[in-house]
Design an enzyme around this catalytic site. Sequence first.
Site, PDB file in Angstrom:
ATOM      1  N   GLU A   8       0.400   2.422  11.350  1.00 20.53           N
ATOM      2  CA  GLU A   8      -1.269   2.578  11.841  1.00 20.53           C
ATOM      3  C   GLU A   8      -1.702   3.637  12.325  1.00 20.53           C
ATOM      4  O   GLU A   8      -1.166   3.973  13.674  1.00 20.53           O
ATOM      5  CB  GLU A   8      -1.818   1.124  12.492  1.00 20.53           C
TER       6      GLU A   8
ATOM      7  N   LYS B  93       3.662 -11.213  10.873  1.00 20.90           N
ATOM      8  CA  LYS B  93       3.605  -9.673  11.509  1.00 20.90           C
ATOM      9  C   LYS B  93       3.771  -9.723  12.944  1.00 20.90           C
ATOM     10  O   LYS B  93       3.059 -10.278  13.652  1.00 20.90           O
ATOM     11  CB  LYS B  93       2.581  -9.184  11.044  1.00 20.90           C
TER      12      LYS B  93
END
Length: 274
Positions: free
Chosen positions: A196, A127
């Site tokens: 997020e 990631k």
Amino acid sequence: MCSGITGYENWMSDKRLSAPALIQMKKTGQKIVCLTAYDYPTARLVDAAGVDLVLVGDSLGNVVLGYENTLPVTVDDMVHHAKAVARGVSRAMLVVDMPFMSYQTSIPSALENAGRFLKEAGAQGVKLEGGAEVAETVAKLVQAGIPVLGHLGMTPQSVHAFGGYVKQARSADAQEKLISDAQALQDAGAFAIVLELIPSEAAAQVTQAVEIPTIGIGAGSGCDGQVLVVNDMLGMDERFAPKHSRQYARLHEIMRSAFESYAEDVRFGRFPED
Ligand code: KIV
């Protein structure tokens, strides 16, 4: 595993999950369950619970190594913890976070560092944080056979640029940019994107705009999956309970009470027994 719920074939199967399997879950409307893990015993339990995606997050820095933020975490730190997690995971897809400055400086160093997570730790993907500005790097990693999970919104490696851990994509312009960043990541070949700390409407719009799954944290219920930091959901730290998380346990109380009982038993001669 579990039975009686239709459409949850992956959850019921012991087959190893992969990037294509997670993309397929979005197509069939199955929610993707993701948790972080940083060590072998936690990874074993998370995997046995049927979690689909295990992330060795660079939140390692905050929740395990005691740093103020994720910036000091090194590639060696991540390899060390990813190796331990990999030994505990047999069903979930295992993804490792690329730490700060392990992919921003050049594409060759991104390839070399990402390669370590697959070669040395046995991860199945990496990631990294950012949108259009990292798309070329993502494309090169994908071309090298490395599945990439993107990360948009409140990207913790940019905490100083954001002036703290503050909600992102509040304005219409910022939400438009978020969508074009998500599309750039998809075009570069990312298999999914973490969203997020953004408004839930913005997360739902991104989710509609891309064919790859979105995995939310503090981004509402309109994402294709959810991720939590394992230490937060277990209530490991009595000083910290992020609003977007949910405490499924208060392990700090259980652990502290066990330590106090042990200390008392030793001091009063109750442990060990004759
Ligand atoms: O580092 C991490 O744990 C993460 C998750 C919060 C998505 O990036």
